[in-house]
Design an enzyme around this catalytic site. Structure first.
Site, short mmCIF file in Angstrom:
data_model
loop_
_atom_site.label_atom_id
_atom_site.label_comp_id
_atom_site.label_asym_id
_atom_site.label_seq_id
_atom_site.Cartn_x
_atom_site.Cartn_y
_atom_site.Cartn_z
CG HIS A 56 -0.90 1.20 -4.62
ND1 HIS A 56 -1.53 0.61 -4.95
CD2 HIS A 56 -0.41 1.74 -3.46
CE1 HIS A 56 -2.39 0.27 -3.14
NE2 HIS A 56 -1.22 1.32 -2.40
CG ASP A 59 -0.86 -1.22 -7.96
OD1 ASP A 59 -0.12 -2.13 -6.68
OD2 ASP A 59 -1.63 -0.74 -7.30
CG MET A 90 -8.01 6.29 -4.94
SD MET A 90 -6.98 5.99 -5.06
CE MET A 90 -7.58 4.50 -3.67
CD GLU A 183 -6.06 3.73 3.20
OE1 GLU A 183 -6.51 4.08 2.14
OE2 GLU A 183 -5.99 2.88 3.22
CE LYS A 185 -2.91 -1.56 8.66
NZ LYS A 185 -2.66 -2.55 7.07
CD GLU A 219 -8.99 -0.24 4.77
OE1 GLU A 219 -8.36 0.18 4.19
OE2 GLU A 219 -8.15 -1.48 5.50
CG HIS A 222 -7.21 0.70 7.93
ND1 HIS A 222 -6.41 1.57 7.07
CD2 HIS A 222 -6.93 -0.54 7.42
CE1 HIS A 222 -5.91 0.95 6.04
NE2 HIS A 222 -6.30 -0.52 6.27
CG ASP A 247 -9.96 2.54 0.65
OD1 ASP A 247 -10.47 2.97 0.24
OD2 ASP A 247 -9.07 2.49 1.07
CG ASP A 257 -4.64 -4.79 7.30
OD1 ASP A 257 -6.08 -4.34 7.14
OD2 ASP A 257 -3.90 -3.79 6.04
CG ASP A 259 -7.47 -5.13 3.81
OD1 ASP A 259 -7.91 -4.43 4.33
OD2 ASP A 259 -6.27 -5.44 3.35
CG ASP A 289 -8.36 -0.85 0.45
OD1 ASP A 289 -7.84 -2.14 0.05
OD2 ASP A 289 -7.41 -0.48 1.15
C1 GLT Z 1 -2.96 -1.25 1.16
C2 GLT Z 1 -3.64 -0.39 2.35
C3 GLT Z 1 -4.59 0.16 1.72
C4 GLT Z 1 -4.52 1.01 1.26
C5 GLT Z 1 -3.61 0.89 -0.08
C6 GLT Z 1 -3.23 2.49 -0.19
S1 GLT Z 1 -2.37 0.17 -0.12
O1 GLT Z 1 -3.37 -2.38 0.73
O2 GLT Z 1 -3.63 -1.50 2.78
O3 GLT Z 1 -5.46 0.55 3.12
O4 GLT Z 1 -5.40 1.56 1.07
O5 GLT Z 1 -2.11 3.14 -0.10
MN MN Z 2 -7.16 1.01 2.02
MN MN Z 3 -7.15 -2.43 4.84
#
Ligand code: GLT
Ligand code: MN
Ligand code: MN
Length: 389
Positions: A56, A59, A90, A183, A185, A219, A222, A247, A257, A259, A289
């Site tokens: 980002h 970042d 990216m 993307e 979510k 993702e 998500h 992702d 979430d 991750d 991600d």
């Molecule tokens: C954030 C989010 C991710 C996205 C990122 C891109 S930011 O961490 O949870 O899923 O891909 O903006």
């Molecule tokens: Mn993501």
């Molecule tokens: Mn996520």
């Protein structure tokens, strides 16, 4: 670790600065890891054998940096990319952390916020392109509501379309070689987020001025938060020619979430996904991600990053075995061939094929009685994945 599972540049494995740089803060607890500078994160990624680093705008460049500070930061970062052999495939914009975006960015009710979001994104696109990015991700984390009393969802979709059209035109006007990947979510950090699934994004893209410039960045976690089958979303995106980026991570279904490290939770889902990407020739980045568990120190972060790539490569090897396994392939051929061929099926419509098909006598009862052998086939896959064959 054996050499067969060592990451290579050709695998196109990438990580966001925010993934390996995650300091383990959550809504209930303070950070557990030190902040690591972008330059040192690039070093870490080089050491574990990653190909790419994504970011980002903020970042890398703090939101309140001066122009001179920005230029110095970017210069040092480019040097690190060069030193450690890592590229930026990216980039994306942070349109969710700053309090100005508490009601969304492109969909905020305040036109000042919407305009600021466009300005910030144009600047972030300039930064991404300067670093070599070819894909630009849009994750609208704050584009949503807690209460639908506050915003008309139709306005929200229109505002999102306006923003995408404006930014696509900006990229073309600048002559940038850049594509957008949206993307989805379903929720978090907003109560509900607009365009909550990859399927919703695919529908939205077709309403834009130039749909060819815009694809998706599905993702895994998500779609799992929404209780959906990630592979099916990816397949639909692939079929539409829209799988511009992906992702990869993992997640318990219908939870917050999480991750998690790729492959850490849903082994079969991860396998079928890798099998799909590898057997259909997906050529884009494989972006992890995700982030290390909050229990980890810096060594744990490295283990996390190495683990994502290693798991992918092990599943890739399993995919090749799946293709080469005579028993599995015979079972697959059998279940796909059906009881007997039907003339006309799969051919283009003609009046003659339609008439023939309408006249055909089907043995409905036999069709219902036929066992398909899916239990055996699925067990063969299980045995293959766990090394029992
Ligand atoms: C954030 C989010 C991710 C996205 C990122 C891109 S930011 O961490 O949870 O899923 O891909 O903006
Ligand atoms: Mn993501
Ligand atoms: Mn996520």
């Amino acid at each position: 670790m054996t050499d067969a599972f060592q990451p290579q540049a050709a695998h196109k494995f990438s990580f966001g600065l925010w993934t390996v740089g995650n300091i383990g803060r959550d809504p209930f607890g303070h950070p557990v890891r030190e902040v690591v500078s972008p330059v040192n994160l690039v070093k870490l990624l080089g050491e574990v054998g990653a190909w790419g680093v994504n970011l980002h705008d903020n970042d890398l460049v703090p939101i309140d940096a001066t122009a001179a500070e920005r230029d110095q930061i970017v210069k040092d970062f480019k040097q690190a990319l060069n030193d450690y052999g890592v590229i930026v495939p990216m980039a994306t914009t942070n349109l969710f952390s700053d309090p100005a975006f508490k009601d969304g960015a492109f969909t905020a009710n305040d036109p000042q916020v919407r305009a600021y979001a466009l300005q910030k994104t144009m600047q972030a696109i300039d930064l991404g392109v300067e670093l070599g990015a070819k894909i630009y991700v849009f994750w609208g984390g704050r584009e949503g509501t807690e209460s639908d009393a506050t915003k008309n969802p139709l306005d929200a979709v229109k505002r999102q379309r306006e923003a995408m059209n404006f930014l696509c035109a900006y990229v073309k006007d600048q002559g940038y070689d850049l594509k957008f990947a949206l993307e989805a979510k379903p929720n978090e950090p907003r109560g509900d987020i607009y365009l909550p699934t990859t399927g919703a994004m695919l529908g939205f893209i077709q309403t834009l001025d130039d749909p060819s410039m815009v694809g998706v960045n599905p993702e895994m976690a998500h779609e799992h938060m929404a209780g959906l089958n990630f592979l099916h979303a990816v397949a639909q995106a692939w079929d539409a020619g829209k799988l511009f980026h992906i992702d990869l991570n993992d997640q318990n279904f219908a939870r917050y979430d999480q991750d998690f490290r790729f492959g850490s939770h849903n082994l079969k889902q991860a396998f079928f996904l890798v099998h799909f990407l590898e057997s259909h020739g997906y050529d884009g980045p494989r972006h992890f991600d995700a982030h290390a568990y909050r229990t980890e120190d810096q060594a744990g972060v490295k283990a996390f990053a190495a683990g994502c790539m290693r798991s992918y490569l092990i599943l890739k090897e399993k995919s090749a075995r799946f293709q080469a396994d005579a028993e599995i392939q015979a079972a697959l051929a059998e279940v796909n061939s059906g009881s007997s061929p039907v003339a006309g099926l799969g051919q283009p419509y003609t009046r003659a094929t339609a008439t023939a098909l309408k006249a055909h006598r089907f043995d409905r009862e036999a069709l219902g009685k036929r066992g398909l052998g899916y239990e055996r086939l699925d067990q063969l896959v299980f045995d293959l994945l766990l090394g029992a064959r």
